[in-house]
Design a protein around this motif. Structure first.
Motif, short mmCIF file in Angstrom:
data_model
loop_
_atom_site.label_atom_id
_atom_site.label_comp_id
_atom_site.label_asym_id
_atom_site.label_seq_id
_atom_site.Cartn_x
_atom_site.Cartn_y
_atom_site.Cartn_z
N THR A 149 11.22 8.82 4.42
CA THR A 149 10.49 9.78 5.24
C THR A 149 9.99 9.22 6.57
OG1 THR A 149 8.55 9.23 3.92
CG2 THR A 149 9.71 11.26 3.36
N PHE B 288 3.79 2.65 3.87
CA PHE B 288 2.93 3.28 2.86
C PHE B 288 3.16 2.64 1.51
CE2 PHE B 288 3.61 6.85 5.90
CZ PHE B 288 2.30 6.96 6.30
N MET B 289 4.45 2.50 1.16
CA MET B 289 4.75 1.98 -0.17
C MET B 289 4.78 0.45 -0.12
SD MET B 289 8.78 2.97 -0.39
CE MET B 289 9.06 2.12 -1.91
N GLU B 290 4.66 -0.15 -1.28
CA GLU B 290 4.62 -1.59 -1.35
C GLU B 290 6.00 -2.15 -1.04
OE1 GLU B 290 2.78 -2.74 -4.96
OE2 GLU B 290 2.40 -4.78 -4.25
N PRO C 191 10.55 8.56 -2.93
CA PRO C 191 11.00 9.30 -1.72
C PRO C 191 10.41 8.75 -0.42
CG PRO C 191 9.56 10.65 -3.10
CD PRO C 191 9.89 9.44 -3.88
N TYR D 94 2.46 4.01 10.02
CA TYR D 94 1.66 3.57 11.14
C TYR D 94 2.41 2.47 11.88
CZ TYR D 94 -2.20 1.85 13.93
OH TYR D 94 -2.99 1.48 14.98
N GLY E 190 7.48 7.78 9.44
CA GLY E 190 6.12 8.22 9.74
C GLY E 190 5.05 7.17 9.50
N ASP F 162 4.58 -7.89 1.73
CA ASP F 162 3.66 -6.88 2.23
C ASP F 162 2.48 -7.54 2.94
OD1 ASP F 162 3.12 -4.27 2.66
OD2 ASP F 162 2.53 -3.77 0.62
N TYR G 152 -3.64 -5.48 7.76
CA TYR G 152 -3.28 -6.25 6.57
C TYR G 152 -4.40 -7.24 6.24
CZ TYR G 152 1.62 -4.98 5.73
OH TYR G 152 2.76 -4.33 5.36
#
Lengths: 606, 208
Positions: free
Chosen positions: A16, A247-249, A12, A20, A18, A253, A300
């Motif tokens: 969403t 947030f997710m990979e 999910p 950074y 949001g 990345d 990173y």
């Protein structure tokens, strides 16, 4: 309602926002609401550097709020459809139907069905001709727009070439038009006056049999050719010093830093090598400044130096030495994709890599020397074996090689050259007494060649599925060795890619039909459904062979109205040289007179 | 000791961030904030960071906690200020302290569950009066029918807000989603639910 379905779908966090570094603005405070659409899933789209550049570039404008839109994964699509939720932008969650502009970036042909799905989910008519004053303007840029014809019906206008300057120009024009209360048609007309903008509705294409016979402007004040846009000075052009940190990979990345645009090599199969001519470098000072800011502001721990051929950056050693001073004490890893394998590169890699990767990858592209000369790869067998020797001496046990089959003028011997070369690479390991020979491994990854517009092979016939499968058989039956692995790709997808790469306006109907039959996410083998595509072609009365066939030099090619600087004469010359396996020196060795010098920048004036 | 205890929240956008994603996020945020993490010694160094009772995806929170060690000694106030600037808005930093918090003493957590359909006191009382509350629970060995009644320490309802104190410890936890599944199974129709974790408690029910 959205919250409800987010509990049911996979990943999910794709929907969403949001993150950074993502931008929040008050929608009421801006004149233009812009949806930047990447027609693939979040993890893929977020990895794309062009989107990251333009997202921040547009958001620098106080009058515009640029938000991101990715294609919802099929499970999310089903849930949204069930609950009647229209496609929304990530930042505000607002439906994009009410936005001013939808800007798509088209990176590969296999995303075209996702473009239509995006429009469908947004509730915007697919065809430009069916949209009214309540709909946003729908435009597209990116490498696929060097042949926009197969998707011409679906876009109000295309932005051909590099977008950093053009984007601000058309947003300015749009804003003026909106203030004046101009209609949709009038606004498009005003935008069309900007260089590099192509409005398909202003042109007419005529067909006879398999061929496009003509392509003509419908009005007197519409230009016959559209010139691509090019950034003249890579140091002064906008490049963001901040990025969104998901947030997710995601697929890539890490921080991506673009070293230069264009390539000096002139590989005859490579579209990027032609459309981004001439090569233009960023200065080491500017690169270093950007690298530091991007690392500090993103958090990173890896930075990737991206370009079409990083070894060709003139001050690479100098730049890396400076960058290392900054990255080493911060435990930041430097990634160098697209290096040529030579002494210099391997030295460099051992210097920058704290943790040695177990496998080294390089791309001979073709197995026989004759074939490498045909495609102008400019790499000898000795270069390749020498590279392998260096890699093995450096402790690597595994080497990965990239190849293509289905190249023009290719013989069975050339194809057999791939496994034979892999075998020779294995043998270099045993030239010297070494331990651990048991684990030596060479993996060949073999793709099927797709002829692309604006390359010397743009006239070539693409291999049929049968030919490709015979060649794949040669690959696996030529040698038997447990130390050589051969992988090849799904060639059905390559054939379809070739159809859309060199297709014309007639394909718009096929694409629509395919989407209606349920085609989507065609770049993903788990969703690609060749049967449905074949049905779409037959329903529309066309075949794939109509578009994969050989073209003659005097045929009207659908993309020829675009001027990339490189001349047709040069492409013909290169194709003729390919036939006799004659190599063309790279731009820094000797100017080949390709025509890109007309831009008056870059390597042509070094 | 350069050991810091950080309390943070997860808003509706952050509730879908998985534990692994959060680990990555916090690592990057610490770099942005130039808060130098201390790494473990050894072959495969990893940052010295520990979490209190990791939260499931789909729950908002006002009480998440982690503990981290830095190579530098700064005040808790400075730590909070720097990290707050480096975090996305949906993960607010609520409190930073150098005072020891014993994560192991966590025994339960208070949840607020917003139900789509109002649930009455009577239904809750009847539910809690069941001799046992059996529900299929995923365990390491597979799905197993488990009695969760003893894991519900406290439960009450006001209109469409259920307040529940549920077992949350090293030796096992009851997720609020499982509580709702059980209520649904026992005939209480809640409809769609939103979950919020409010606070942790120790064995004496003191707020941690």
């Amino acid at each position: 309602m959205l919250e409800k379905i987010l509990q049911k779908v996979s990943k999910p966090a794709r929907y969403t926002g949001g993150e950074y570094g993502s931008i929040q603005k008050d929608p009421k405070s801006v004149a233009i609401r812009y949806a930047f659409c990447f027609p693939d899933v979040y993890e893929v789209g977020m990895s794309h550097l062009g989107l990251r550049i333009l997202y921040h570039l547009i958001n620098e404008r106080e009058d515009t709020y640029c938000e991101r839109v990715y294609t919802p994964w099929p499970d999310m699509y089903e849930e949204m459809k069930k609950e009647n939720i229209p496609l929304f932008a990530l930042e505000s969650g607002d439906p994009i139907k009410n936005f001013d502009i939808l800007g798509f970036t088209l990176q590969y042909e296999m995303c075209y069905t996702n473009v239509l799905r995006t429009l469908d989910m947004a509730g915007i008519p697919r065809k430009s001709a069916d949209r009214d004053e309540s709909d946003p303007l729908v435009c597209a840029g990116g490498p696929c727009t060097y042949n926009p014809e197969p998707i011409a019906d679906f876009f109000d206008f295309f932005l051909i070439g590099e977008g950093e300057e053009q984007t601000n120009e058309y947003l300015d024009v749009y804003k003026t038009c909106k203030e004046k209360g101009l209609s949709r048609a009038e606004t498009i007309k005003e935008i069309s006056k900007i260089e590099g903008v192509y409005v398909p509705a202003y042109y007419q294409a005529e067909f006879e049999g398999d061929k496009q016979m003509s392509f003509t402007p419908l009005y007197d004040d519409v230009p016959k050719t559209v010139k691509k846009r090019i950034i003249k000075d890579m140091d002064s052009v906008y490049f963001p010093d901040k990025i969104i940190v998901p947030f997710m990979e995601i697929v890539h990345d890490r921080v991506s830093l673009e070293m230069f645009r264009g390539c000096i090599r002139g590989c005859r199969f490579c579209q990027a090598g032609y459309i981004y001519r001439p090569i233009r470098e960023r200065s080491p000072e500017r690169l270093l400044e950007l690298a530091k800011k991007l690392i500090d502001k993103s958090g990173y721990d890896e930075i990737s130096l991206v370009s079409l051929s990083t070894s060709d950056y003139r001050k690479l050693q100098e730049f890396i030495d400076e960058l290392l001073k900054y990255t080493e004490k911060r435990m930041i890893n430097i990634a160098l994709p697209s290096l040529r394998v030579d002494n210099f590169s391997l030295d460099l890699m051992s210097k920058i890599q704290k943790v040695r990767k177990s496998s080294l990858t390089f791309a001979p592209e073709a197995g026989s020397q004759r074939m490498r000369d045909v495609i102008n790869k400019g790499l000898t067998e000795e270069d390749i074996l020498g590279g392998a020797r260096l890699a093995f001496s450096g402790g690597y046990k595994s080497v990965k090689l990239y190849f293509m089959i289905g190249l023009p003028y290719e013989t069975d011997e050339d194809v057999a050259g791939i496994p034979l070369l892999a075998k020779k690479v294995v043998e270099t390991y045993f030239e010297e007494p070494r331990e651990g020979g048991k684990n030596v491994n060479v993996t060949c990854s073999v793709a099927s060649f797709v002829p692309k517009p604006f390359t010397p092979f743009q006239w070539s016939r693409q291999n049929s599925l049968e030919e490709l499968s015979e060649k794949q058989h040669i690959l696996v039956s030529t040698i038997k060795s447990r130390k050589v692995n051969i992988n090849y790709h799904e060639s059905k997808i390559s054939v379809l890619e070739g159809v859309f790469a060199r297709g014309d306006r007639r394909l718009c109907s096929v694409l629509e039909r395919a989407v209606d039959l349920g085609c989507v996410f065609d770049g993903w083998s788990e969703f690609f459904d060749n049967e449905k595509w074949l049905q779409a072609f037959s329903d529309c009365g066309y075949t794939t062979e109509m578009f994969t066939r050989e073209r003659s030099y005097d045929e009207c090619l659908p993309w020829e109205f675009i001027d990339i600087g490189v001349t047709k004469e040069h492409l013909k010359r290169e194709n003729e040289k390919a036939k006799i396996a004659e190599v063309t020196p790279n731009c820094r060795q000797k100017c080949a007179g390709c025509g890109a010098a007309s831009w008056k920048v870059g390597v042509c004036y070094e | 000791m350069n050991k810091y205890f950080v309390k943070y929240g997860k808003d509706h956008r952050a509730q879908y961030i998985s534990h692994l994603d959060f680990l990555r996020t916090i690592g990057r945020a610490m770099r942005r904030a130039q808060l130098p993490l201390e790494y473990s010694q050894g072959f495969n160094p990893h940052p010295l960071i520990t979490f209190a009772a990791p939260i499931s995806v789909g729950i908002k929170s006002e009480c998440e906690m982690f503990c981290v060690r830095l190579t530098e000694d700064i005040t808790a106030e400075e730590f909070k200020e720097r990290l707050t600037d480096a975090m996305p808005d949906c993960l607010p930093i609520l409190e930073v302290t150098k005072d020891e918090i014993e994560f192991k003493s966590i025994n339960s957590a208070d949840y607020e569950i917003e139900t789509e359909k109002p649930v009455s006191d009577e239904l809750i009382n009847a539910f809690m009066a069941e001799p046992q509350i059996l529900i299929d629970k995923k365990t390491k060995k597979g799905i197993k029918e488990t009695d969760i009644k003893a894991d519900i320490f406290d439960i009450s309802v006001q209109d469409n807000i259920i307040s529940a104190t549920l077992k949350t410890s090293d030796s096992g936890s009851l997720k609020p989603m499982l509580l709702i599944s059980a209520m649904n199974k026992y005939g209480i129709d809640t409809g769609f639910c939103r979950y919020l974790r409010l606070r942790f408690r120790d064995t004496d029910k003191n707020v941690i």
